[in-house]
Motif scaffolding. Structure first.
Motif, short mmCIF file in Angstrom:
data_model
loop_
_atom_site.label_atom_id
_atom_site.label_comp_id
_atom_site.label_asym_id
_atom_site.label_seq_id
_atom_site.Cartn_x
_atom_site.Cartn_y
_atom_site.Cartn_z
N ARG A 161 0.83 -1.20 0.00
CA ARG A 161 0.00 0.00 0.00
C ARG A 161 0.87 1.27 0.00
N ALA A 162 1.94 1.26 0.81
CA ALA A 162 2.81 2.43 0.91
C ALA A 162 3.52 2.71 -0.41
N ALA A 163 3.66 1.68 -1.24
CA ALA A 163 4.33 1.84 -2.53
C ALA A 163 3.35 1.94 -3.70
N SER A 164 2.05 1.98 -3.38
CA SER A 164 1.01 1.98 -4.43
C SER A 164 1.18 0.79 -5.36
N ALA A 165 1.55 -0.35 -4.78
CA ALA A 165 1.73 -1.58 -5.53
C ALA A 165 0.60 -2.55 -5.20
N THR A 166 0.40 -3.54 -6.05
CA THR A 166 -0.59 -4.58 -5.79
C THR A 166 -0.12 -5.44 -4.63
N ALA A 167 -0.97 -5.60 -3.63
CA ALA A 167 -0.63 -6.40 -2.45
C ALA A 167 -1.03 -7.85 -2.69
N VAL A 168 -0.02 -8.70 -2.91
CA VAL A 168 -0.25 -10.12 -3.15
C VAL A 168 0.15 -10.87 -1.88
N ALA A 169 -0.83 -11.46 -1.21
CA ALA A 169 -0.55 -12.17 0.04
C ALA A 169 -0.53 -13.67 -0.20
N VAL A 170 0.37 -14.35 0.49
CA VAL A 170 0.40 -15.81 0.48
C VAL A 170 0.12 -16.29 1.90
N ALA A 171 -0.77 -17.24 2.03
CA ALA A 171 -1.19 -17.72 3.36
C ALA A 171 -0.25 -18.81 3.86
N THR A 172 1.04 -18.46 3.94
CA THR A 172 2.06 -19.43 4.34
C THR A 172 2.73 -19.05 5.66
N GLY A 173 2.24 -17.98 6.29
CA GLY A 173 2.81 -17.52 7.55
C GLY A 173 1.80 -17.56 8.67
N ALA A 174 1.82 -16.54 9.49
CA ALA A 174 0.97 -16.51 10.69
C ALA A 174 -0.49 -16.20 10.40
N PHE A 175 -0.78 -15.67 9.21
CA PHE A 175 -2.13 -15.22 8.91
C PHE A 175 -2.81 -16.13 7.89
N ALA A 176 -4.05 -16.51 8.19
CA ALA A 176 -4.84 -17.32 7.28
C ALA A 176 -5.32 -16.46 6.11
N ALA A 177 -5.76 -17.13 5.06
CA ALA A 177 -6.21 -16.43 3.86
C ALA A 177 -7.32 -15.44 4.18
N ALA A 178 -8.28 -15.86 5.00
CA ALA A 178 -9.40 -14.97 5.32
C ALA A 178 -8.92 -13.73 6.06
N GLU A 179 -7.93 -13.86 6.92
CA GLU A 179 -7.40 -12.71 7.65
C GLU A 179 -6.70 -11.74 6.71
N LEU A 180 -5.95 -12.28 5.76
CA LEU A 180 -5.24 -11.44 4.80
C LEU A 180 -6.22 -10.71 3.88
N THR A 181 -7.28 -11.40 3.51
CA THR A 181 -8.33 -10.77 2.69
C THR A 181 -9.00 -9.65 3.47
N ALA A 182 -9.37 -9.94 4.71
CA ALA A 182 -10.04 -8.94 5.55
C ALA A 182 -9.14 -7.73 5.79
N TYR A 183 -7.84 -7.95 5.85
CA TYR A 183 -6.92 -6.85 6.10
C TYR A 183 -6.79 -5.93 4.89
N GLY A 184 -7.11 -6.46 3.70
CA GLY A 184 -7.09 -5.61 2.52
C GLY A 184 -6.14 -6.01 1.42
N ALA A 185 -5.60 -7.24 1.48
CA ALA A 185 -4.75 -7.69 0.37
C ALA A 185 -5.56 -7.70 -0.92
N ASP A 186 -4.93 -7.30 -2.01
CA ASP A 186 -5.61 -7.29 -3.30
C ASP A 186 -5.81 -8.70 -3.84
N VAL A 187 -4.85 -9.55 -3.56
CA VAL A 187 -4.87 -10.94 -4.03
C VAL A 187 -4.39 -11.81 -2.88
N VAL A 188 -5.03 -12.93 -2.64
CA VAL A 188 -4.57 -13.89 -1.63
C VAL A 188 -4.41 -15.25 -2.30
#
Length: 206
Positions: A161-188
């Motif tokens: 977001r700070a770089a005005s770039a597309t936020a692509v999240a991978v659900a391979t860490g501490a956050f589940a896909a639903a959490e990353l989506t809710a947080y505002g990732a453009d792609v999960v």
């Protein structure tokens, strides 16, 4: 510099590099040296933020600087040799290159250990920057005109977001896909194995 063609940024820990065993091993060594009981499973569940934030769970404020220095002194010999690639990591970078793009890795890990880890894993990157977390990563991503940033943490969404770039999240860490989506990732994505398919449909300015 990622200025010829387009650029994609990647986080390191739990995005490209599986550092769970590695980081746990360093904390186990710290526990053995200091006599402080450290729950390495809890540590691994929080990988992402700066080292000093994690150390604050286990040591008083007056000892954090010394423990951070000791952690970094141990890392090369204890952690790097047991670091592994995350599934699809090398292929993800190769697909960016095959599509005419360049790769910048921006990590919260300090610069020296970021470089060591990238080198040990044989990751092919044009730019490697360590020691940044969250929106601070965005400065580097913007400098190199990254169109997307791929990471496993909500802090990586902030970076994109700070770089005005597309936020692509991978659900391979501490956050589940639903959490990353809710947080505002453009792609999960479930993991980097799904990244080439996403990249194939990404509209890159030509």
């Amino acid at each position: 510099m990622c200025r010829d063609g387009y650029c994609v940024g990647f986080d390191l820990d739990l995005t490209l590099a599986d550092t769970r065993t590695a980081i746990a091993a360093v904390y186990a060594a710290l526990a053995a040296e200091t006599g402080v009981a450290i729950d390495t499973e809890a540590v691994v569940g929080r990988i992402g933020p700066p080292l000093e934030e994690e150390l604050a769970y286990w040591f008083p404020a007056g000892r954090i600087a010394a423990m951070a220095a000791r952690y970094r002194a141990l890392y090369a010999d204890v952690a790097v040799p047991v670091t592994a690639l995350m599934p699809g990591a090398r292929d993800a970078l190769a697909h960016v290159r095959a599509d005419g793009g360049r790769v910048v890795i921006v990590s919260g890990k300090n610069q020296a250990d970021t470089e060591r880890t990238v080198r040990f894993l044989g990751l092919d990157a044009d730019v490697v920057v360590g020691g940044l977390f969250g929106v601070d990563k965005g400065v580097v991503l913007r400098e190199h005109r990254a169109l997307a940033y791929v990471g496993d943490h909500t802090g990586d969404v902030d970076a994109a977001r700070a770089a005005s770039a597309t936020a692509v999240a991978v659900a391979t860490g501490a956050f589940a896909a639903a959490e990353l989506t809710a947080y505002g990732a453009d792609v999960v994505l479930p993991d980097l194995l799904a990244f080439p398919g996403w990249l194939g449909g990404f509209r890159v300015p030509r």
